[in-house]
Design a protein around this motif. Structure first.
Motif, PDB file in Angstrom:
ATOM      1  N   LEU A  62       3.164   2.698   2.126  1.00  0.00           N
ATOM      2  CA  LEU A  62       4.471   3.016   1.560  1.00  0.00           C
ATOM      3  C   LEU A  62       5.454   3.279   2.682  1.00  0.00           C
ATOM      4  CD1 LEU A  62       3.523   5.539  -1.284  1.00  0.00           C
ATOM      5  CD2 LEU A  62       3.915   3.077  -1.489  1.00  0.00           C
ATOM      6  N   TYR A  63       6.676   2.832   2.479  1.00  0.00           N
ATOM      7  CA  TYR A  63       7.762   3.111   3.421  1.00  0.00           C
ATOM      8  C   TYR A  63       8.935   3.686   2.666  1.00  0.00           C
ATOM      9  CZ  TYR A  63       4.990   0.620   6.804  1.00  0.00           C
ATOM     10  OH  TYR A  63       3.961   0.250   7.633  1.00  0.00           O
ATOM     11  N   TYR A  72       9.283   1.418  -0.487  1.00  0.00           N
ATOM     12  CA  TYR A  72       8.801   0.036  -0.428  1.00  0.00           C
ATOM     13  C   TYR A  72       7.283   0.016  -0.384  1.00  0.00           C
ATOM     14  CZ  TYR A  72      13.507  -1.644   0.494  1.00  0.00           C
ATOM     15  OH  TYR A  72      14.827  -1.950   0.376  1.00  0.00           O
ATOM     16  N   PHE A  73       6.699  -0.935  -1.126  1.00  0.00           N
ATOM     17  CA  PHE A  73       5.262  -1.170  -1.075  1.00  0.00           C
ATOM     18  C   PHE A  73       5.017  -2.314  -0.093  1.00  0.00           C
ATOM     19  CE2 PHE A  73       5.615   0.682  -5.322  1.00  0.00           C
ATOM     20  CZ  PHE A  73       4.548   1.558  -5.332  1.00  0.00           C
ATOM     21  N   TYR A  79       5.858  -7.016   2.379  1.00  0.00           N
ATOM     22  CA  TYR A  79       6.694  -6.137   1.557  1.00  0.00           C
ATOM     23  C   TYR A  79       6.859  -6.816   0.195  1.00  0.00           C
ATOM     24  CZ  TYR A  79       7.800  -3.237   5.548  1.00  0.00           C
ATOM     25  OH  TYR A  79       7.703  -2.376   6.608  1.00  0.00           O
ATOM     26  N   THR A  80       6.159  -6.269  -0.795  1.00  0.00           N
ATOM     27  CA  THR A  80       6.125  -6.942  -2.097  1.00  0.00           C
ATOM     28  C   THR A  80       7.210  -6.440  -3.048  1.00  0.00           C
ATOM     29  OG1 THR A  80       4.486  -5.341  -2.846  1.00  0.00           O
ATOM     30  CG2 THR A  80       3.654  -7.428  -2.002  1.00  0.00           C
ATOM     31  N   THR A  81       7.268  -5.145  -3.246  1.00  0.00           N
ATOM     32  CA  THR A  81       8.206  -4.576  -4.220  1.00  0.00           C
ATOM     33  C   THR A  81       8.738  -3.254  -3.689  1.00  0.00           C
ATOM     34  OG1 THR A  81       6.456  -3.363  -5.378  1.00  0.00           O
ATOM     35  CG2 THR A  81       7.007  -5.550  -6.235  1.00  0.00           C
TER      36      THR A  81
END
Length: 173
Positions: A62-63, A72-73, A79-81
């Motif tokens: 996670l960011y 962000y995932f 970086y998907t979603t």
């Protein structure tokens, strides 16, 4: 004449009162996190999604984007979603609880609402994880999954729970 509509008006009034109180309470909660990034509840969900994805073999990090109030995932180094406040399904849970409390039947109402909220919470974690998997491995289906399939799952669950409440609890003598 109004006597005939009293039960319906009572249910409608209870729904509106519970809905407004829960919605205002939630907005008050969100206002406390306005400058701190994503709210605590949404961040907890993101953490649980990350843990679930790591457990099932989708390495996830996670960011935090505090300024953007999102997380962000990063799944399999992609970086998907991103998780925003609207992904936490609280608005759906408020709608669910308001409807059930509109047909209040004592202690079993509280038990049903708490059970339903728990089910919706777990389904939402799986919904977000599922969306991340789709966006990682099947990106061509990402838009339809995000816009139609996964919302249908969560809203369909709410409608199913409402039908169960009405058929087996609210209308029983």
């Amino acid at each position: 004449m109004l006597k005939d509509f009293k039960p319906v008006l009572s249910i409608l009034l209870r729904f509106i009162i519970v809905y407004v109180v829960l919605l205002l309470s939630y907005q008050f909660y969100l206002n406390r996190f306005a400058q701190l990034g994503l709210d605590f509840f949404s961040h907890c969900i993101a953490e649980q999604v990350k843990d679930l994805q790591n457990f099932i073999g989708y390495p996830t990090q996670l960011y935090d984007d505090i300024k953007g109030e999102q997380v962000y995932f990063k799944v399999k180094n992609i970086y998907t979603t991103r998780m925003v406040e609207g992904c936490n399904a609280i608005s759906v849970m408020i709608l669910f609880a308001s409807f059930v409390f509109a047909f209040y039947k004592g202690k079993k109402t509280v038990i049903f609402v708490l059970s339903g909220l728990l089910l919706l919470y777990v389904m939402n974690v799986f919904r977000i994880a599922g969306l991340n998997i789709v966006m990682t491995d099947y990106i061509q289906y990402g838009k339809i999954a995000h816009d139609f399939i996964f919302p249908a799952v969560i809203y369909g669950t709410v409608v199913l729970l409402w039908l169960i409440w009405i058929k087996f609890f609210a209308l029983k003598k």
